[in-house]
Structure formats: C-alpha cells, structure tokens
Design a protein around this motif. Structure first.
Motif, PDB file in Angstrom:
ATOM      1  N   ILE A 133       0.839  -1.202   0.000  1.00 36.68           N
ATOM      2  CA  ILE A 133       0.000   0.000   0.000  1.00 36.68           C
ATOM      3  C   ILE A 133       0.875   1.252   0.000  1.00 36.68           C
ATOM      4  O   ILE A 133       0.634   2.201  -0.757  1.00 36.68           O
ATOM      5  N   LEU A 134       1.893   1.263   0.843  1.00 38.00           N
ATOM      6  CA  LEU A 134       2.810   2.399   0.914  1.00 38.00           C
ATOM      7  C   LEU A 134       3.516   2.621  -0.421  1.00 38.00           C
ATOM      8  O   LEU A 134       3.576   3.754  -0.930  1.00 38.00           O
ATOM      9  N   SER A 135       4.042   1.549  -1.005  1.00 35.89           N
ATOM     10  CA  SER A 135       4.763   1.653  -2.287  1.00 35.89           C
ATOM     11  C   SER A 135       3.846   2.144  -3.396  1.00 35.89           C
ATOM     12  O   SER A 135       4.226   2.989  -4.211  1.00 35.89           O
ATOM     13  N   ARG A 136       2.627   1.623  -3.430  1.00 32.66           N
ATOM     14  CA  ARG A 136       1.655   2.009  -4.455  1.00 32.66           C
ATOM     15  C   ARG A 136       1.281   3.484  -4.333  1.00 32.66           C
ATOM     16  O   ARG A 136       1.165   4.201  -5.326  1.00 32.66           O
ATOM     17  N   THR A 137       1.089   3.943  -3.095  1.00 31.04           N
ATOM     18  CA  THR A 137       0.728   5.351  -2.863  1.00 31.04           C
ATOM     19  C   THR A 137       1.844   6.283  -3.307  1.00 31.04           C
ATOM     20  O   THR A 137       1.607   7.282  -3.987  1.00 31.04           O
ATOM     21  N   LEU A 138       3.075   5.956  -2.932  1.00 27.81           N
ATOM     22  CA  LEU A 138       4.215   6.795  -3.311  1.00 27.81           C
ATOM     23  C   LEU A 138       4.440   6.791  -4.822  1.00 27.81           C
ATOM     24  O   LEU A 138       4.781   7.819  -5.416  1.00 27.81           O
ATOM     25  N   TYR A 139       4.241   5.633  -5.460  1.00 25.69           N
ATOM     26  CA  TYR A 139       4.455   5.520  -6.904  1.00 25.69           C
ATOM     27  C   TYR A 139       3.434   6.334  -7.694  1.00 25.69           C
ATOM     28  O   TYR A 139       3.785   7.022  -8.661  1.00 25.69           O
ATOM     29  N   HIS A 140       2.165   6.263  -7.303  1.00 29.36           N
ATOM     30  CA  HIS A 140       1.101   6.917  -8.069  1.00 29.36           C
ATOM     31  C   HIS A 140       0.853   8.373  -7.658  1.00 29.36           C
ATOM     32  O   HIS A 140       0.421   9.186  -8.484  1.00 29.36           O
TER      33      HIS A 140
END
Length: 252
Positions: A127-134
């Motif tokens: 979730i953290l990685s996805r939020t930072l990426y998008h």
C-alpha cells in the motif's frame, strides 16, 4: 518546562498512544470499512481485522509523543504570567498546536492504515509503495486538513495533577460525546483518504466530501461507523488519559 518533565510527557504520551491503538485496532477497522464507499462487506467485512496494523504500530508512539510534548511545552509557555481566567484558552491553543504537529506523523500513517484496512489482501508495504508511486509524498498527506479539523474540535486536560482514574473516566465520557459529534468529519476524512487519485474527493475538499455523502447516502452516510467510533474513543479516552497520567507520575 524542565527537561525531565518534557521527557516524561514524551514517554508517557508515546506509551499511552501505542496501548490504545493496538488494543482497539479491530474496532477501528470495522469503523473504516463501514465508512468506505464500497461498503462493509466489499471492504473486507470481519476478515483481516488487523490489516494495516504495522502502519499503526510504527506511527503510534511518535504521533502520541509529538502531541503531548508540544501540548505540555506550549501550555507551560502560555501559563507563564497568565491570569487564571485565561487557563481554558491556554489549554485550547496548546491542544490545537499539538494536533497540528502530531498530524504531520499521524496522517501518513492513517492513509496507509485505512487503505490497507479496505484492501486486506494487500500488505502495508504494498500500500505504501503504491501510494508513493502513483501520488508521491503528497498522497501520504491526503486528508491532512480534515484530520486536523476533526482532532481540534475536542481536547481537555486538568490544569493540576489529578488521579489517573479521574482522568480516565473524564476522558471516556468526553471522548464518547466528541466521537458522535465529529463522526461526519471522520467519514469525510475516510472518503478523502480512500479516494482514487484524480477523483473529486482526492482534492481534499471537506465540504465537497460532506455534500457528496449527504446527496448519495443522507444522514446515515454521514454517521456511518458512529457506534464503533464512539466505543473506540470512549475506551481510548479511558485507556489513554489514565495510562498517560500514571506513566507520567511514575517517571517524575
């Protein structure tokens, strides 16, 4: 405020925050899923009730400690040379500034936690990685304004040393009332944090989010999750303030 008192406030606030957040996490998950736009069942129901707990475990201590160290220091400065009738105002200002500082830590933790709660199949790290990426770092601060507004509406603390039981009982009753009154703001915060990037709620406009909930779901939508929220904050007020006062007394 002496250095020893500052460290006592820091440690006591952190310990109390961790205890409350971890003990009452299941109630928070149920509340979030009731408030989510996809509905309770599609958000996970009672499955994965501890989804998102790593985010809370990591952010809880620094969040609670940041609030209380700011609160105690600001209150100490405002009390210096002030008249007794200004005491309530000093409390309010100190608590408000404490929330502004604490939310710098709380909001990123809350965004990751709530997104994990409604997506129990995804890990906190995903979730953290996805939020930072998008969305970048600003995605982690989605809902900052609504969170500060919600938290600033209630705060109370005695101006003298009281027994931890007395603080806990007062915290439970006041917290439960505040929880009910501020539920619409909490629902708006949840919708903003869970909104897809580019959607209307993703802009963070609290009034627009409230209006959208009212038009589509009415009063029941604005007060979604009010029961678990009241239960969690009432119990949380009891545990938090009682633990804080007792820990602080032990350290001083």
């Amino acid at each position: 405020m002496e250095a020893r008192e500052s460290w006592a406030a820091l440690a006591a606030g952190g310990v109390a925050g961790v205890c409350v957040d971890l003990i009452l996490f299941p109630l928070d998950t149920v509340k979030t899923r009731l408030q989510s736009p996809q509905g309770f069942r599609k958000a996970g129901g009672f499955r994965g009730i501890y989804a998102g707990v790593p985010s809370t475990a990591i952010g809880s201590f620094p969040n609670a400690a940041a609030f209380f160290i700011t609160y105690e220091n600001v209150k100490s400065m405002l009390y210096h040379g002030s008249t007794p009738y200004l005491t309530p105002a000093a409390h309010m200002v100190a608590a408000s500034l404490g929330e502004v500082v604490a939310c710098l830590i709380r909001v990123p933790s809350e965004v990751v936690k709530q997104r994990a709660q409604v997506s129990p199949s995804s890990s906190t790290l995903q979730i953290l990685s996805r939020t930072l990426y998008h969305e970048g770092i600003q995605g982690l601060y989605r809902g900052y304004k609504s969170t500060v507004l919600r938290e600033d509406l209630w705060s109370w603390k005695q101006g003298h040393v009281v027994d931890s039981w007395q603080s806990a009982v007062c915290g439970a009753f006041a917290g439960g009332f505040a929880a009910a009154v501020t539920t619409p703001l909490d629902v708006a915060k949840t919708r903003i944090m869970l909104a897809k990037a580019g959607s209307s709620n993703a802009s963070g406009n609290v009034l627009a989010a409230l209006g959208g909930i009212w038009r589509t779901q009415g009063l029941s939508g604005l007060f979604a999750g009010v029961v678990p929220r009241m239960a969690a904050i009432s119990l949380g007020g009891f545990i938090f303030l009682g633990t804080y006062e007792k820990t602080r007394q032990l350290l001083l």
